[in-house]
Design a protein around this motif. Sequence first.
Motif, mmCIF file in Angstrom:
data_model
loop_
_atom_site.group_PDB
_atom_site.id
_atom_site.type_symbol
_atom_site.label_atom_id
_atom_site.label_comp_id
_atom_site.label_asym_id
_atom_site.label_seq_id
_atom_site.Cartn_x
_atom_site.Cartn_y
_atom_site.Cartn_z
ATOM 1 N N LEU A 85 36.138 27.467 35.282
ATOM 2 C CA LEU A 85 37.344 27.770 36.064
ATOM 3 C C LEU A 85 38.172 28.904 35.462
ATOM 4 C CD1 LEU A 85 38.849 24.362 37.252
ATOM 5 C CD2 LEU A 85 37.941 26.211 38.669
ATOM 6 N N ASN A 86 38.260 28.929 34.115
ATOM 7 C CA ASN A 86 39.147 29.909 33.469
ATOM 8 C C ASN A 86 38.476 31.258 33.252
ATOM 9 O OD1 ASN A 86 41.161 28.029 33.368
ATOM 10 N ND2 ASN A 86 40.803 27.461 31.226
ATOM 11 N N ILE A 87 37.158 31.273 33.198
ATOM 12 C CA ILE A 87 36.480 32.545 32.905
ATOM 13 C C ILE A 87 35.559 32.975 34.049
ATOM 14 C CG2 ILE A 87 34.940 33.760 31.297
ATOM 15 C CD1 ILE A 87 36.218 31.904 29.102
ATOM 16 N N THR A 88 34.521 32.213 34.306
ATOM 17 C CA THR A 88 33.520 32.643 35.296
ATOM 18 C C THR A 88 34.148 32.855 36.678
ATOM 19 O OG1 THR A 88 32.019 31.207 34.083
ATOM 20 C CG2 THR A 88 31.191 32.137 36.153
ATOM 21 N N PHE A 89 34.869 31.838 37.130
ATOM 22 C CA PHE A 89 35.509 31.902 38.453
ATOM 23 C C PHE A 89 36.530 33.049 38.514
ATOM 24 C CE2 PHE A 89 39.411 30.388 40.690
ATOM 25 C CZ PHE A 89 38.956 30.474 41.999
ATOM 26 N N VAL A 90 37.380 33.139 37.516
ATOM 27 C CA VAL A 90 38.429 34.167 37.506
ATOM 28 C C VAL A 90 37.803 35.568 37.584
ATOM 29 C CG1 VAL A 90 40.231 35.246 36.071
ATOM 30 C CG2 VAL A 90 40.175 32.763 36.341
ATOM 31 N N GLU A 91 36.797 35.796 36.752
ATOM 32 C CA GLU A 91 36.188 37.141 36.723
ATOM 33 C C GLU A 91 35.436 37.447 38.017
ATOM 34 O OE1 GLU A 91 33.896 37.525 33.134
ATOM 35 O OE2 GLU A 91 35.726 37.703 31.899
ATOM 36 N N LYS A 92 34.815 36.434 38.561
ATOM 37 C CA LYS A 92 34.082 36.653 39.818
ATOM 38 C C LYS A 92 35.031 37.159 40.921
ATOM 39 C CE LYS A 92 31.400 34.058 43.276
ATOM 40 N NZ LYS A 92 29.993 34.429 43.217
ATOM 41 N N ILE A 93 36.193 36.538 41.025
ATOM 42 C CA ILE A 93 37.138 36.935 42.076
ATOM 43 C C ILE A 93 37.768 38.294 41.740
ATOM 44 C CG2 ILE A 93 39.179 36.226 43.421
ATOM 45 C CD1 ILE A 93 36.502 34.456 43.635
ATOM 46 N N GLN A 94 38.103 38.494 40.458
ATOM 47 C CA GLN A 94 38.703 39.771 40.066
ATOM 48 C C GLN A 94 37.778 40.947 40.361
ATOM 49 O OE1 GLN A 94 39.399 38.927 35.905
ATOM 50 N NE2 GLN A 94 41.600 38.541 36.232
ATOM 51 N N LYS A 95 36.469 40.721 40.219
ATOM 52 C CA LYS A 95 35.514 41.828 40.339
ATOM 53 C C LYS A 95 34.780 41.853 41.673
ATOM 54 C CE LYS A 95 34.713 42.015 35.369
ATOM 55 N NZ LYS A 95 33.873 41.468 34.301
ATOM 56 N N ARG A 96 35.166 40.995 42.601
ATOM 57 C CA ARG A 96 34.422 40.889 43.848
ATOM 58 C C ARG A 96 34.500 42.177 44.669
ATOM 59 N NH1 ARG A 96 30.410 37.413 45.596
ATOM 60 N NH2 ARG A 96 30.757 36.787 47.755
ATOM 61 N N GLY A 97 35.679 42.795 44.722
ATOM 62 C CA GLY A 97 35.810 44.039 45.484
ATOM 63 C C GLY A 97 34.849 45.098 44.955
ATOM 64 N N ALA A 98 34.789 45.234 43.638
ATOM 65 C CA ALA A 98 33.893 46.224 43.015
ATOM 66 C C ALA A 98 32.435 45.877 43.292
ATOM 67 C CB ALA A 98 34.156 46.281 41.514
#
Length: 338
Positions: A224-237
Amino acid sequence: GWTSIPSEPINVVVTGAAGQIAYSLLYQLAAGSVFGPNQPINLRLLDIPVMMTVLDGVIMELEDLALPLLREITPTTDPNVAFKNVAAAFLVGSMPRKEGMERKDLLAANAEIFKVQGKALDQHARKDVKVLVVGNPANTNAWICSHHAPSIPKENFTAMTRLDQNRAQAALAARLNVSVDKVKNVIIWGNHSSTQYPDAAHATVNVQGSTKPVPSVVNDDNWLNITFVEKIQKRGAAVISARKMSSAMSAAKAAGDHMRDWWIGTKPGEWVSMGVLSDGSYGIPRDIVFSFPVAIENGQYKIVQELQINDFARSKLSNTSKELEEERTEANNVLQNK
Ligand code: NAD
Ligand code: LMR
């Protein structure tokens, strides 16, 4: 809810009307899925001169939809025409990010557009106009726009983080192997950029009829704190890298979701995320457009208060608000040097 009394048409402007996002958004507007099945609309379509031929083709297609709610269609290159008496404004037009660019790179290219359009809104729009900025950097563009429209209340300017919310909701539903409608109240805090904080701490999931906190059902803080967060942060890219163009279908759908919820309201106990002018809630600095969870009633949103913010979340919130303060400084520099 949506009014059932047939009403007079409202004027709705879409900028960047010949572009990718508009191509999906215009159908939703004409079909009644944003302002309701009983609300006729006049569309004002703003783009730049070289796009007018393309826009003519889009208008032919709009006519060929044969949808009864769609009344007048006005293509224009003049903001003073586009914004006349509008009740809702979708500010989509601007240069999109290409592979390798960060949103900051877009400020220089796009700040002037939102200054000009803020002034046109100030002079021509209804004073209760609801403005949704989609064009990036969306939060800071919304800030620029409201700054140049002093006669319109600051709370009428919002930036889109609904795509991030929809991405987060879909990612949680996939992880929990439930349909998306079972997941509620995920929050996007801050900037629509890679510093945003997608927060599942307050989200719930409905499992076999009972509502449970997402963190206890996922039961994996690292995910929740790492994998999920990064996935959403980088989804546009990730979409840009695969499509070689930025997300458009999903962005248009999110823009429709944002405006519909603002127009008709959210359900009791549920909230959505929108970039709005910070009033200092949660210790976020004032005078930046920051994405908060909001509940909406009678066309007015209120920031959801008193959610518990732990130290981890606090550091994420402070990181993304710092970026927005930097963007504001940069926007001031760009606009002063014009
Ligand atoms: P696009 O290039 O397909 O379309 C943009 C359109 O805007 C073009 O037709 C262009 O001519 C027009 N335009 C440029 N300057 C203009 C001006 N001054 N006035 C009116 N129109 C103008 O781009 P797109 O894929 O539709 O994306 C539009 C914007 O939305 C980009 O900035 C993109 O980064 C952003 N975006 C935001 C989100 C979000 O979640 N907030 C999501 C996806 C895309
Ligand atoms: C997105 O989130 O897909 C858009 O803002 C496009 C981008 O530049 O990431």
